[in-house]
Design a protein around this motif. Structure first.
Motif, short mmCIF file in Angstrom:
data_model
loop_
_atom_site.label_atom_id
_atom_site.label_comp_id
_atom_site.label_asym_id
_atom_site.label_seq_id
_atom_site.Cartn_x
_atom_site.Cartn_y
_atom_site.Cartn_z
N MET A 288 0.82 -1.19 0.00
CA MET A 288 0.00 0.00 0.00
C MET A 288 0.87 1.26 0.00
SD MET A 288 -3.12 -1.01 -0.02
CE MET A 288 -3.83 -2.64 0.02
N LYS A 289 0.39 2.31 -0.65
CA LYS A 289 1.12 3.57 -0.66
C LYS A 289 1.13 4.18 0.73
CE LYS A 289 0.77 6.29 -4.19
NZ LYS A 289 0.23 7.20 -5.22
N LYS A 290 2.30 4.58 1.20
CA LYS A 290 2.46 5.04 2.57
C LYS A 290 1.68 6.32 2.85
CE LYS A 290 5.35 1.77 3.73
NZ LYS A 290 4.96 0.73 4.69
N ASP A 291 1.42 7.15 1.82
CA ASP A 291 0.76 8.43 2.05
C ASP A 291 -0.76 8.32 2.10
OD1 ASP A 291 0.81 7.71 -0.62
OD2 ASP A 291 0.75 9.79 -1.34
N ILE A 292 -1.30 7.14 1.88
CA ILE A 292 -2.75 6.94 1.93
C ILE A 292 -3.12 6.41 3.31
CG2 ILE A 292 -4.75 5.81 0.90
CD1 ILE A 292 -3.35 7.80 -0.94
N LYS A 293 -3.80 7.24 4.08
CA LYS A 293 -4.21 6.84 5.44
C LYS A 293 -5.73 6.67 5.54
CE LYS A 293 -0.04 6.90 7.05
NZ LYS A 293 0.62 5.61 7.37
N ARG A 294 -6.47 7.47 4.77
CA ARG A 294 -7.92 7.40 4.81
C ARG A 294 -8.47 7.43 3.38
NH1 ARG A 294 -10.29 11.03 9.84
NH2 ARG A 294 -9.24 9.85 11.51
N VAL A 295 -9.39 6.52 3.09
CA VAL A 295 -9.96 6.46 1.76
C VAL A 295 -11.47 6.29 1.86
CG1 VAL A 295 -9.54 3.97 1.62
CG2 VAL A 295 -9.89 5.29 -0.48
N VAL A 296 -12.20 7.03 1.03
CA VAL A 296 -13.65 6.92 0.94
C VAL A 296 -13.98 6.19 -0.36
CG1 VAL A 296 -15.83 8.18 0.72
CG2 VAL A 296 -14.08 8.98 2.33
N ILE A 297 -14.78 5.14 -0.26
CA ILE A 297 -15.12 4.29 -1.40
C ILE A 297 -16.62 4.33 -1.61
CG2 ILE A 297 -15.04 1.94 -2.34
CD1 ILE A 297 -12.73 1.61 -0.05
N LYS A 298 -17.05 4.80 -2.76
CA LYS A 298 -18.48 4.84 -3.08
C LYS A 298 -18.79 3.78 -4.11
CE LYS A 298 -22.16 6.31 -5.64
NZ LYS A 298 -22.45 6.25 -7.08
N VAL A 299 -19.78 2.94 -3.81
CA VAL A 299 -20.19 1.87 -4.71
C VAL A 299 -21.59 2.19 -5.24
CG1 VAL A 299 -20.54 -0.60 -4.99
CG2 VAL A 299 -18.84 0.24 -3.36
N GLY A 300 -21.72 2.33 -6.55
CA GLY A 300 -22.99 2.67 -7.15
C GLY A 300 -23.90 1.47 -7.32
N THR A 301 -25.18 1.77 -7.52
CA THR A 301 -26.18 0.71 -7.70
C THR A 301 -25.84 -0.19 -8.88
OG1 THR A 301 -27.93 2.11 -6.77
CG2 THR A 301 -28.64 0.26 -8.13
N ASN A 302 -25.32 0.39 -9.97
CA ASN A 302 -25.00 -0.39 -11.17
C ASN A 302 -23.87 -1.39 -10.93
OD1 ASN A 302 -27.00 0.85 -12.63
ND2 ASN A 302 -25.63 2.33 -13.60
N VAL A 303 -23.05 -1.13 -9.93
CA VAL A 303 -21.98 -2.08 -9.58
C VAL A 303 -22.57 -3.28 -8.85
CG1 VAL A 303 -19.87 -2.41 -8.23
CG2 VAL A 303 -20.24 -0.26 -9.46
N LEU A 304 -23.55 -3.03 -8.02
CA LEU A 304 -24.08 -4.06 -7.12
C LEU A 304 -25.17 -4.92 -7.75
CD1 LEU A 304 -24.38 -1.86 -3.90
CD2 LEU A 304 -22.56 -3.48 -4.45
N THR A 305 -25.59 -4.59 -8.97
CA THR A 305 -26.71 -5.29 -9.59
C THR A 305 -26.31 -5.91 -10.92
OG1 THR A 305 -27.44 -3.20 -10.59
CG2 THR A 305 -28.48 -3.85 -8.52
N ASN A 306 -27.15 -6.87 -11.37
CA ASN A 306 -26.96 -7.47 -12.69
C ASN A 306 -27.87 -6.79 -13.70
OD1 ASN A 306 -29.53 -8.51 -12.23
ND2 ASN A 306 -28.82 -10.60 -11.87
N LYS A 307 -27.94 -7.32 -14.91
CA LYS A 307 -28.73 -6.68 -15.97
C LYS A 307 -30.23 -6.69 -15.68
CE LYS A 307 -29.00 -10.85 -18.92
NZ LYS A 307 -30.46 -10.95 -18.99
#
Length: 258
Positions: free
Chosen positions: A1-20
């Motif tokens: 992991m990159k040493k300068d990254i301490k906090r990260v916010v991850i947003k997951v959209g509906t289209n990622v979590l669903t199928n067709k």
């Protein structure tokens, strides 16, 4: 992991979590959580913003008899939110992690007591090693307190906790210089906060229970967030190891810088 990254916010959209067929896909949730567990082990504190509650509720309720679209959304969200959190809770538990739910409206980011209360909540959870999972409070929010979409919520949280990085996961590989399905287009790998790229935005219609955001919203939010010295990415959430690779500095998706 990159040493300068301490906090990260991850947003997951509906289209990622669903199928067709617009149904929630549990293995995708498992993969997102697996990656969060991996970065957590490397001393990166993650915050997850997860869409999907409305469509998860619609799966359960089915054909709602209520005519009012906004009330239907409230019903779907109220049913779907505990369903999503149950899945997240069980999955994080499998990886030895704890998680917590934070539902918010725009009011909660108003300077003063509301904002301070939010900061205290996030800082308390992160200090205890608990993964915050945020979403808009669709069940109670009204138009004046609604976010444009969860991309805006993610950006506000990234600023709130002084995050080093914001990752916006969608169902495309990044920001393209044209329609993603055309052969003559390609991903723009790096975007500056001041670049004018509106001409590349493709308009599309959203169905009921699908996420409100689109690429136009993501471009705006990503550039605004990058201008605050928070490196932001737009990337495909269904790509293998996408979160880990981004944090490791791999060339993935589109990177937004100040």
């Amino acid at each position: 992991m990159k040493k300068d990254i301490k906090r990260v916010v991850i947003k997951v959209g509906t289209n990622v979590l669903t199928n067709k067929d617009n149904r929630i896909v549990r293995p995708i949730i498992h993969e997102i959580v697996r990656q969060i567990a991996e970065v957590y082990e490397q001393d990166v504190l993650p915050v997850l913003i997860s869409s999907g509650s409305v469509i998860a509720g619609k799966e359960v309720v089915g054909d709602c008899q209520i005519n009012n679209k906004e009330i239907r959304r409230q019903v779907f969200s109220s049913v779907g939110q505990p369903r999503m959190m149950r899945t997240y809770y069980e999955t994080f538990h499998d990886y030895g992690l704890r998680c917590a739910q934070i539902l918010a409206t725009k009011r909660d980011f108003t300077p003063g007591v509301w904002r301070e209360n939010m900061i205290n909540c996030y800082e308390g959870l992160l200090a205890e090693g608990i993964i915050p999972i945020a979403n808009e409070d669709d069940a109670t929010s009204v138009s004046s307190t609604m976010f444009t979409d969860n991309d805006e919520l993610a950006s506000l949280i990234a600023e709130l906790i002084n995050a080093d990085m914001l990752i916006l996961l969608t169902d495309t590989n990044g920001f393209y210089n044209g329609h993603p399905n055309r052969d003559d287009t390609s991903i723009i790998r790096t975007v500056k906060a001041t670049d004018n790229l509106e001409r590349y935005i493709q308009k599309s219609e959203k169905g009921e229970a699908e996420g409100r955001g689109g690429m136009g919203s993501k471009l705006k939010i990503a550039q605004q967030t990058a201008s605050k010295e928070i490196t932001t990415y737009i990337a495909n959430g269904k790509r293998d190891n996408v979160i880990v690779d981004i944090i490791n500095g791999e060339t993935v998706g589109t990177k937004f810088v100040a």
